[in-house]
Scaffold this motif. Structure first.
Motif, short mmCIF file in Angstrom:
data_model
loop_
_atom_site.label_atom_id
_atom_site.label_comp_id
_atom_site.label_asym_id
_atom_site.label_seq_id
_atom_site.Cartn_x
_atom_site.Cartn_y
_atom_site.Cartn_z
N CYS A 59 -4.03 -39.64 19.62
CA CYS A 59 -4.64 -40.54 18.65
C CYS A 59 -4.19 -41.97 18.96
O CYS A 59 -2.99 -42.21 19.09
N HIS A 61 -4.14 -44.37 17.00
CA HIS A 61 -3.56 -44.97 15.79
C HIS A 61 -2.13 -44.51 15.54
O HIS A 61 -1.23 -45.30 15.32
N CYS A 62 -1.92 -43.19 15.55
CA CYS A 62 -0.59 -42.68 15.21
C CYS A 62 0.13 -42.06 16.41
O CYS A 62 1.30 -41.72 16.31
N CYS A 74 -8.73 -37.80 13.62
CA CYS A 74 -7.37 -37.34 13.88
C CYS A 74 -6.93 -36.44 12.72
O CYS A 74 -7.08 -36.81 11.55
N CYS A 77 -3.57 -38.46 10.95
CA CYS A 77 -3.68 -39.66 10.12
C CYS A 77 -5.08 -39.83 9.53
O CYS A 77 -5.30 -40.72 8.73
ZN LIG Z 1 -3.82 -40.27 14.16
#
Ligand SMILES: [Zn+2]
Length: 85
Positions: A59, A61-62, A74, A77
């Protein structure tokens, strides 16, 4: 590459190629050296696919490993992993 699924399938493709290389050792029955070499190549190919999958399928983002990619978001998150902003 933008689409995570394409990347994931590419990695699975490399793993499948490893399996195919392993299966092709049947063509060399009776030639133990060739069979061992082909199996080493097959295992390297398979592991490369697995490692690439583990490194790339994350991911943005995380940073969680997405595994088999369930759904467009995801599972850790909840954000869309095809969008980086
Ligand atoms: Zn994520």
């Amino acid at each position: 590459m933008k689409n995570m699924k394409i990347k994931a399938w590419g990695c699975v493709g490399i793993m499948m190629l490893g399996v195919l290389i392993g299966l092709s050792s049947i063509a060399f029955l009776g030639n133990d050296v060739m069979i061992v070499l082909i199996w080493i190549l097959a295992i390297i190919c398979f592991l490369t696919g697995m490692i690439l999958h583990f490194v790339l399928i994350r991911c943005p983002h995380c940073g969680s490993y997405l595994g088999r990619l369930y759904g467009p978001k995801c599972s850790f998150c909840g954000r869309d992993y095809n969008k980086t902003e």
